[in-house]
Scaffold this active site. Structure first.
Site, PDB file in Angstrom:
ATOM      1  N   ASP A  81       0.776  -1.606   0.166  1.00  0.00           N
ATOM      2  CA  ASP A  81      -0.547  -0.264  -0.016  1.00  0.00           C
ATOM      3  C   ASP A  81       0.676   1.235  -0.274  1.00  0.00           C
ATOM      4  O   ASP A  81       0.345   2.276  -0.265  1.00  0.00           O
ATOM      5  CB  ASP A  81      -0.666  -0.216   1.041  1.00  0.00           C
ATOM      6  N   ASP A 123      -0.927  -5.336   4.693  1.00  0.00           N
ATOM      7  CA  ASP A 123      -2.204  -4.933   4.883  1.00  0.00           C
ATOM      8  C   ASP A 123      -3.877  -5.549   3.863  1.00  0.00           C
ATOM      9  O   ASP A 123      -4.886  -5.670   4.453  1.00  0.00           O
ATOM     10  CB  ASP A 123      -2.566  -3.313   3.990  1.00  0.00           C
ATOM     11  N   LYS A 124      -3.498  -6.206   2.737  1.00  0.00           N
ATOM     12  CA  LYS A 124      -5.037  -6.887   2.575  1.00  0.00           C
ATOM     13  C   LYS A 124      -4.459  -8.386   2.837  1.00  0.00           C
ATOM     14  O   LYS A 124      -5.752  -9.028   2.120  1.00  0.00           O
ATOM     15  CB  LYS A 124      -5.502  -5.866   0.918  1.00  0.00           C
ATOM     16  N   CYS A 195       5.218  -1.987   8.271  1.00  0.00           N
ATOM     17  CA  CYS A 195       6.008  -1.184   9.051  1.00  0.00           C
ATOM     18  C   CYS A 195       5.915  -0.895  10.122  1.00  0.00           C
ATOM     19  O   CYS A 195       4.718  -1.442  11.007  1.00  0.00           O
ATOM     20  CB  CYS A 195       4.986   0.325   8.207  1.00  0.00           C
ATOM     21  N   GLU A 491      -6.956   5.091   0.228  1.00  0.00           N
ATOM     22  CA  GLU A 491      -6.196   5.181   1.326  1.00  0.00           C
ATOM     23  C   GLU A 491      -6.563   6.741   0.654  1.00  0.00           C
ATOM     24  O   GLU A 491      -5.234   7.411   0.213  1.00  0.00           O
ATOM     25  CB  GLU A 491      -4.955   4.833   1.798  1.00  0.00           C
ATOM     26  N   SER A 517      -5.093   5.542   5.352  1.00  0.00           N
ATOM     27  CA  SER A 517      -3.950   4.132   5.738  1.00  0.00           C
ATOM     28  C   SER A 517      -3.667   4.196   7.581  1.00  0.00           C
ATOM     29  O   SER A 517      -3.843   5.545   8.165  1.00  0.00           O
ATOM     30  CB  SER A 517      -3.018   5.029   5.035  1.00  0.00           C
TER      31      SER A 517
END
EC number: 4.2.1.9
Length: 617
Positions: A81, A123-124, A195, A491, A517
């Site tokens: 992302d 993320d996904k 992250c 985002e 985000s």
């Protein structure tokens, strides 16, 4: 005894051809009859959270074989992302969740696998795999790649921790020199892993742990630490045990829908609220619940947000704590331990590793009498060396952080607030609700009245912010960026980062039918439902309108009478096919794949899941 699913393709005269193919993959006579365990890996060289996963599948596979199973690994896609942010690449991020869920379902069902290990991280990917697990309802364990270490930088003679968001914020601040921007850029992401703050990836990995579908420490143990290796190995051993219990002993407590029940979703959302997790987790938990036919809705999130305290504040909501600090304080088990002591947790629920959550907390909550091995596990510390190699450090903190007054995780008596880090707002602007991460909102703007600065896209919002058009007291309203209108529900990390870099983070609001985000903070209100493209009232707002936000009252309204809104709706409907579309042209290439996604998706209050009934006859 329930027959193994894999017998469909491994037993009987008519399956001679299938067995021949299985033999060509390395299976031997003695393997037919063992549980076949699918390993869904997500290794890719595009994503730092996944760059180190290449060998993890085989690490798990070796333990599966040793425990009496047969492991078969495949891969899914993984979108970064952060790299896709700020351009049309972000249109593909949320739709990739559905592709991942479908890919896992297709591979597992096509080959009649008996159980599943999901190796995810970012993320996904974790949400997509979670959706698949809830659909398939076969024994499943999640094991993530782990968080990256926080970066360290020396500026003005002072060392401080930094992460990806710092690089984005300073890049938009003209007062910061190019040299300092480069220094932070080079320091922000020092290792492999997701992250280092409580962004979407780490939030979701924490929540699989809270749901009971992953092992203790899954959400917080660093990617670089040798302690994480044990999670992969234990996942391989436990999944074989779960499979044998399910099929040989008819133990349905091993199934995802038995573990991730309604009460477990309440637990997971309670943890999310307590730790001030990413607002994206709301979207993903709602989607996973729908896939598992669990009746968990926005109304439940609203109810929980009013009673769950905010116990843990981590970057991007503060620069004091990062995921490595969450782990040192006891990780998800530490947060759940505090919720347990406050009487805010369901503890009579099974997990993939213990008969009940209570048993797990008794063993893993560092504020209870725990053994030295558990204490050593949570002392796992960053190595402080730039690397993409997993398990490359065995460094330990000198002590645990068990300070529940001012430490990374607080107890109920010292909570940041008695209601939690996320809130659901309702009103004439969002009849079906919207989400705000209150953990990142300054106390001075919990109530806010501002003038609308209307943007028909994220690009326009960025241009207006950087162009100096946005002033204190404004509400930047970005619409037609929802699941259908974007499409893909982009985002808004760059707009929120640029508001901060312009000194507007505590004097402006950003409201959108898109999303944020996990790195966003400030008065950032997303997931406005229904979205503009679905006929939501946000599509009726005009430049200069007044929006009133009251987080304590859980309210968001545009200061217009019902009659005025009705008149605007009538005018919009009169435009026919031209209605409910951006008023300004957008330079945006929408591929057939994205158009197909837009045709089937729903608004954020339903998790932006597909609704095939829209095309079924």
């Amino acid at each position: 005894m329930t027959p193994y699913r894999s017998r469909t393709s491994t037993h009987g005269r008519t399956m001679a051809g299938a067995r021949g193919l299985w033999r060509a993959t390395g299976m031997k006579d003695e393997d037919f009859g063992k549980p076949i365990i699918a390993i869904a890996n997500s290794f890719t060289q595009f994503v730092p959270g996944h760059v180190h996963l290449k060998d993890m599948g085989q690490l798990v596979a070796a333990e599966i074989a040793a425990a009496g199973g047969v492991a078969k690994e495949f891969n899914t896609i993984a979108v970064d992302d952060g790299i896709a942010m700020g351009h049309d690449g972000m249109l593909y991020s949320l739709p990739s969740r559905e592709l991942i869920a479908d890919a896992v379902e297709y591979m597992v069902n096509a080959h009649c696998a008996d159980a599943l290990v999901c190796i995810s991280n970012c993320d996904k990917i974790t949400p997509g795999m979670l959706m698949a697990a809830m659909r398939l309802n076969i024994p499943t364990i999640f094991v993530s790649g782990g968080p990256m270490e926080a970066g360290k930088v020396v500026l003005g003679g002072t060392e401080r921790s930094v992460d990806l968001i710092d690089a984005m914020v300073v890049a938009g601040d003209a007062k910061v020199s190019d040299a300092d921007v480069e220094t932070i850029e080079r320091s922000a992401c020092p290792t492999c892993g997701s992250c280092s703050g409580m962004f979407t990836a780490n939030s979701m990995n924490c929540l699989t742990e809270a749901l009971g579908l992953s092992l203790p420490g899954n959400g917080s143990a660093l990617a670089t630490h040798v302690a994480r290796r044990g999670l992969f190995e234990e996942a391989g051993r436990r999944i074989v045990d779960l499979a044998k219990r399910r099929y040989e002993h008819d133990d349905e407590s091993t199934l995802p829908r038995a573990i991730a029940s309604f009460k477990a979703f309440e637990n997971a959302m309670s943890v999310d609220i307590a730790m001030g997790g990413s607002t994206n987790t709301v979207l993903h938990l709602l989607a996973a619940a729908q896939e598992g036919e669990v009746p968990f809705t926005m109304a439940d999130i609203d109810r929980l947000s009013r009673r769950i305290p905010h116990l843990c504040k981590v970057s991007p909501s503060t620069a004091d704590f990062y995921m490595e600090d969450v782990h040192r304080a006891g990780g998800v088990m530490g947060i759940m331990g505090e919720l347990s002591r406050a009487g805010l947790l369901h503890e009579d629920l099974p997990t993939v590793h213990t008969p009940t959550l209570k048993a797990a907390l008794d063993h893993w909550d560092i504020r209870r009498p725990v053994d030295d091995a558990v204490r050593a596990f949570f002392r796992a510390a960053p190595g402080g060396v730039r690397t993409v190699v997993p398990f490359s450090t065995d460094r330990l903190w000198d002590s645990l952080d068990d300070d529940r007054e001012t430490g990374c995780i607080r107890d109920l008596d010292h909570a940041y607030s008695r209601d939690g880090g996320l809130a659901v707002l309702y009103g004439n602007l969002a009849p079906n609700g919207c989400i705000v991460k209150t953990a990142g909102v300054d106390a001075s703007i919990l109530t806010f009245t501002g003038t609308v600065r209307l943007c028909e896209s994220q690009d326009e919002a960025v241009a207006r912010i950087l162009g100096g058009e946005i002033q204190a007291g404004d509400v930047v309203l970005v619409r037609y960026e929802g699941p259908k209108g974007g499409p893909g529900m982009q985002e808004m990390l760059y707009p929120t980062s640029y508001l901060k870099s312009r000194g507007l983070g505590k004097v402006c609001a950003l409201v959108t039918d898109g999303r944020f985000s996990g790195g966003s903070s400030g008065l950032s209100i997303g997931h406005v439902s229904p979205e503009a493209a679905a006929g939501g009232p946000i599509g009726l707002v005009e430049e200069g309108d007044i929006i009133v936000i009251d987080i304590p009252a859980r309210s968001i309204v545009v200061d217009l009478s019902d009659e005025e809104l009705a008149a605007r709706r009538s005018a919009m409907e009169a435009r026919g096919r031209a209605g409910w579309k951006p008023a300004k042209p957008r330079k945006r290439a929408v591929s057939p794949a994205l158009r197909a996604y837009a045709a089937l998706t729903t608004s954020a209050d339903r998790g932006a899941v597909r609704d095939v009934s829209q095309v079924e006859r």
